[in-house]
Scaffold this motif. Sequence first.
Motif, PDB file in Angstrom:
ATOM      1  N   VAL A  51     -49.474  77.787   6.495  1.00  0.00           N
ATOM      2  CA  VAL A  51     -50.393  77.686   7.631  1.00  0.00           C
ATOM      3  C   VAL A  51     -50.390  76.242   8.110  1.00  0.00           C
ATOM      4  O   VAL A  51     -50.504  75.315   7.308  1.00  0.00           O
ATOM      5  CB  VAL A  51     -51.821  78.144   7.242  1.00  0.00           C
ATOM      6  N   ASP A  72     -50.126  80.343  12.029  1.00  0.00           N
ATOM      7  CA  ASP A  72     -51.592  80.431  11.947  1.00  0.00           C
ATOM      8  C   ASP A  72     -52.057  81.430  10.887  1.00  0.00           C
ATOM      9  O   ASP A  72     -53.226  81.429  10.511  1.00  0.00           O
ATOM     10  CB  ASP A  72     -52.217  80.746  13.310  1.00  0.00           C
ATOM     11  N   GLN A  73     -51.133  82.266  10.382  1.00  0.00           N
ATOM     12  CA  GLN A  73     -51.467  83.160   9.271  1.00  0.00           C
ATOM     13  C   GLN A  73     -50.249  83.256   8.364  1.00  0.00           C
ATOM     14  O   GLN A  73     -49.128  83.436   8.839  1.00  0.00           O
ATOM     15  CB  GLN A  73     -51.819  84.551   9.774  1.00  0.00           C
TER      16      GLN A  73
END
Length: 159
Positions: A51, A72-73
């Motif tokens: 991340v 982002d994930q």
Amino acid sequence: MMTLRPLAHAVDVQSDPKTAFGLICEVTKWPVWLSFLRSARVADPRKPLQVGSEVVLRSSIPGEAEQLFEVDQYIENYLLSLVGAYSTRRRIDFRIERKSKTSKIVMKLDYPAYGGRLASLIDRVTARRKLATALVDSLVHFKGLVEFERHPDALLADF
């Protein structure tokens, strides 16, 4: 700007999630199986993919020639999701679902179409249609790569 549904496709592979996820995380190899990419690299290759990692892509996705994405994930052996650094409406998601002896790879690709209804219609019949076809073909290539990695002698099994 007009909102369109993300492009998505899934394929079952004869591989465990760890092997498939390992291949997905090899960002520099994405152009080998993602036919709509010309190049892909992690901005800082000294750091592990996680991340906050930045990924630089050159692609045929409408927009700038070189696009910056941020992870982002990230869930090990399950999910890798990237969001556009300058447009949160640009997304690339890879998800792996474990089945009994196989894995299901799901990929989603989303980008905005700016310019109203006419630009959205033009995008839908040109770039989006080509990307949808490329996405299907790309996952077939991924399937071949991940299954070949698991069974390197399988190509010669018929001889």
